[in-house]
Write an enzyme that holds these catalytic residues in place. Sequence first.
Site, mmCIF file in Angstrom:
data_model
loop_
_atom_site.group_PDB
_atom_site.id
_atom_site.type_symbol
_atom_site.label_atom_id
_atom_site.label_comp_id
_atom_site.label_asym_id
_atom_site.label_seq_id
_atom_site.Cartn_x
_atom_site.Cartn_y
_atom_site.Cartn_z
ATOM 1 N N GLN A 1 0.625 -1.038 0.102
ATOM 2 C CA GLN A 1 0.390 0.189 -0.867
ATOM 3 C C GLN A 1 0.820 1.435 -0.240
ATOM 4 O OE1 GLN A 1 -2.778 0.725 -0.451
ATOM 5 N NE2 GLN A 1 -2.388 3.013 -0.106
ATOM 6 N N GLY B 1 -10.794 1.184 3.040
ATOM 7 C CA GLY B 1 -11.639 0.802 1.450
ATOM 8 C C GLY B 1 -11.620 0.328 0.303
ATOM 9 N N GLY B 2 -10.321 0.863 -0.355
ATOM 10 C CA GLY B 2 -10.274 0.761 -1.850
ATOM 11 C C GLY B 2 -9.120 0.679 -1.431
ATOM 12 N N GLU C 1 -6.618 2.628 -5.986
ATOM 13 C CA GLU C 1 -7.574 2.863 -6.779
ATOM 14 C C GLU C 1 -6.245 2.524 -7.598
ATOM 15 O OE1 GLU C 1 -7.046 5.037 -5.181
ATOM 16 O OE2 GLU C 1 -5.828 7.003 -5.563
ATOM 17 N N ASN C 2 -5.519 1.308 -7.403
ATOM 18 C CA ASN C 2 -4.376 0.823 -8.131
ATOM 19 C C ASN C 2 -4.323 1.056 -10.068
ATOM 20 O OD1 ASN C 2 -2.369 0.880 -5.677
ATOM 21 N ND2 ASN C 2 -3.303 -0.756 -4.971
ATOM 22 N N HIS D 1 -16.347 4.257 -6.828
ATOM 23 C CA HIS D 1 -15.174 5.109 -6.617
ATOM 24 C C HIS D 1 -13.732 5.015 -7.013
ATOM 25 C CE1 HIS D 1 -13.027 8.116 -3.512
ATOM 26 N NE2 HIS D 1 -12.345 7.797 -3.614
ATOM 27 N N GLU D 2 -13.219 3.704 -6.915
ATOM 28 C CA GLU D 2 -11.883 3.645 -7.459
ATOM 29 C C GLU D 2 -11.555 4.185 -8.965
ATOM 30 O OE1 GLU D 2 -10.205 3.665 -5.131
ATOM 31 O OE2 GLU D 2 -10.873 3.505 -3.131
ATOM 32 N N HIS E 1 -10.938 6.814 -10.179
ATOM 33 C CA HIS E 1 -10.184 7.414 -10.086
ATOM 34 C C HIS E 1 -8.735 7.243 -11.598
ATOM 35 C CE1 HIS E 1 -8.990 9.306 -5.581
ATOM 36 N NE2 HIS E 1 -9.094 8.126 -5.721
ATOM 37 N N GLU F 1 -8.830 13.809 -4.575
ATOM 38 C CA GLU F 1 -10.054 13.406 -3.730
ATOM 39 C C GLU F 1 -11.590 13.285 -4.085
ATOM 40 O OE1 GLU F 1 -10.264 10.151 -2.926
ATOM 41 O OE2 GLU F 1 -8.168 9.548 -2.630
ATOM 42 N N ASP G 1 0.163 10.557 6.266
ATOM 43 C CA ASP G 1 -1.255 9.726 6.822
ATOM 44 C C ASP G 1 -1.663 9.843 8.110
ATOM 45 O OD1 ASP G 1 -0.787 7.504 5.172
ATOM 46 O OD2 ASP G 1 1.225 6.948 5.795
ATOM 47 N N TYR H 1 -12.054 14.785 0.703
ATOM 48 C CA TYR H 1 -12.850 14.146 -0.231
ATOM 49 C C TYR H 1 -14.294 14.985 -0.308
ATOM 50 C CZ TYR H 1 -10.210 9.532 0.843
ATOM 51 O OH TYR H 1 -9.050 8.808 0.445
ATOM 52 N N MET I 1 -10.024 1.151 8.309
ATOM 53 C CA MET I 1 -9.231 2.036 9.692
ATOM 54 C C MET I 1 -11.185 2.581 9.676
ATOM 55 S SD MET I 1 -5.842 3.712 9.171
ATOM 56 C CE MET I 1 -6.341 4.089 7.218
ATOM 57 N N LYS I 2 -12.038 2.929 8.431
ATOM 58 C CA LYS I 2 -13.106 3.543 8.561
ATOM 59 C C LYS I 2 -13.942 3.464 9.137
ATOM 60 C CE LYS I 2 -17.717 4.254 5.805
ATOM 61 N NZ LYS I 2 -17.975 4.568 4.735
#
Length: 590
Positions: free
Chosen positions: A127, A258-259, A261-262, A285-286, A289, A308, A365, A373, A538-539
Site C-alpha cells: 500500500q 476501503g479501496g 485505485e492501483n 470511487h476507485e 480515480h 479525492e 498519513d 474528499y 480504518m473506517k
Amino acid sequence: MARRDPHSYADDAQVETASFALTASVDFATRTITGEVTLTFKAPGRGPLDLDTRDLTIERVVDATGRVLPFVLHPPEAYVGARLAIELTDATPSITIRYHTSPEASALQWLTPAQTRGGVQPYLFSQCQAIHTRSLVPVQDTPRLRVRYTAALTVPSELVAVMAAADRGKTVDGARTTYRFEMPQAIPPYLFAFAVGDLASRELSARCRVWAEPAVVDAAAYEFADVEAMITAAEALFGPYDWERFDILTMPPSFPYGGMENPRLTFLTPTLLAGDRSLVSVVAHELAHSWTGNLVTNANAEHFWLNEGFTMYAERRITEALDGADLASLSAALGRRELDESIARFADRPAMTKLRTHLEGIDPDECYSLIPYEKGYFFLCAIEAHVGRPAFSAWLRTYLDTFRFGAITTEDFEAHLEAGLPGALAAVDARQWIDGEGIPASAAAPRSSKLDAIEALAGGVPARDVGEAWSATEWSLYLETVPRPAAEATCRALADDHGLTASHNYDVLVGWLTLALQSGYLAVVPRALQVVADVGRMKYLRPLYTALAADPRTRDQAIAAYAQHRDAYHPIARSMVESVLAKNASSASQ
Ligand code: BES
Ligand code: ZN
C-alpha cells in the site's frame, strides 16, 4: 535547487527518471525483498541525484557502464525517510541500484497463514499511497514525476503474484516462480502496487477479472459482477478508459482502506462483500480515480483534494447515472454529515480543514481525513451549480484532456477553471473554499425525497416495513441523524425490530454499533469486539475504538482488544488506533 514536494527529496534541478526496471525476490522467511532496480533518465545526466528511500539497505550503485558510483545514505527523517545522494560522475543514461528492504518496510504488510482466509499460505501486499513506495524501491517518490516500469517478481511457486500492471508471463523454476509485469502507462510512484498469496480469479468481462483468495473469489465475483456497466457509464461521462484493464483484487481483511485505485488492478477491502452488492459505490470511487487522480494527479499531498474531491464528484455522477439522482443525493447528504464530523475532529488543528494544505513537517498519513474528499466535492458542486451542469461537464472534459498523464497544483486547477469558466471562481468565493477553514455557509444542502422522509422521522424509529424497504445508504444516513445518546427504547427497537446487530452491510452495522455504544447500549459490545477482531479497515476501527474507549465501562475492553489484535492490523491502522486510545486515556485523567 528546488524541492517542490515537502515529502520528497526529488529536486527539479536534477535528472528525472523516465522509467525503471525492477528485479526482486520475495522472501517470506526474513520478510524482506532483495532487489535490483535500473532507473533510466529522460535524458543522460550528470551531477548530484537525490532519491527517496525509507528503511532500505543500499548495497551498490553503478552507472550504465557498470562503473561503481559513490553514494551517501543520509540519516533518516521521520516518515520522509533517508535521502540517498548519488553522484553521477559522467553523463549517464541510467543507474542500477542493488538493495534490500527492511521487515518494517512501511509499504508492506506480511501476513502469516493464520491471518489469511485459507489459513495455509502466507500473504504479502503493498500500500504505497501516499509516500511508502520509497520503502520498496529507491525512487524520486513524488507524484509530479511519472514513471513507466517493468518488474520481475520471484516468489514461492505455491503462490501467485499480481501487480497493478500488465501481465507479461511467468517462468517456473522449481520452488520459485518469476512473474513478469510491465506498466506501459506512466504513473505517479504512489500507484506502484503488488500482492503475493494464494490467489484465484474469475472473469467478469472482457476487461475485468476479479482476484481473491480461493475461499472468497466466488463471493467477490458475485458482488462485483456489474463492474463492466460501471466502466461503460463512466466512459460516457468522462471519456475513454485509458488503462486497458480494470481488474480487482479483493484484499485480506487487514487491508486498512476501503479501496485503493492501483491502476489496472484496484485493491478492495473484503468488507464490501455484503452479499447484495450494496457497497459497490467504493468500486465506482476507485474506478473514477482512473480519470481523476490517475490521469490527473495532485502534484503533491498538499493538493490531495484534487484527487479525492474530484473523485467524489465523479463517483456520485456514476451513481446518479446508474442508480438515479435520489441515491446520489443521499450519498452526498451522508458525505455532508461525515464532513461535519471530520471538521469537528480537527477542531484543534483547523488548518487541516483547508482544501489546499501546507504539509511541511506533517505526515500525510497522520492528517488523513474525509475533508479533502467531501469539502472538495461540495466546492465542485458549488461551481457546477453556478455555471450549470452542461457547462461544468464540458469544462471537466477539457480539464481531463488538458492534464491527462500530468500532475497539477491547486493553482493550475484555478487557472484552468478561470480560462474555461471565467468568473466562476469569484462567484463561488473560491478563496474561501480553498484557503479558508471549515465549510462556507453557502455550501449546498443535498436534497431528495428519501432524505426528507428520513429527516421527518427526527431520530424516531422507522416502522418495520419502512426500514425493510430502505437501502443501505438510507439506513446509514438515518443512523447518522439519530441524536446521541439515543434512548434505550430506541436502541432496543433498532436491535430487536430491525435486526441491525446482524446486518451484513458493514457500513450499516458499524453505523449502528457506534450509535449504540455512544448511547450506552452495551448489549452490542460483543458484536463491536467481533468487528474489530475480524476487520482492519480504518473506517470501522476508528469509530468503534473511539466509542469503546470513551465509555469508562468499556475502555479496558478496547485496550485489551487492541492488545490482542494489534499484530493483525496494518501498521497504519495500528498508529490510528493507538492515537484514538491515547486521546481517551488523557481525557480520562483530566
Ligand atoms: N486513494 C484512496 C485511499 C488512500 C488515500 C490511501 C490516501 C492512502 C492515502 C482511495 O481512493 C479512497 O479514497 N478510499 C476510500 C473509499 C471511499 C471514499 C469510497 C476508503 O478507503 O474508504
Ligand atoms: Zn479515493
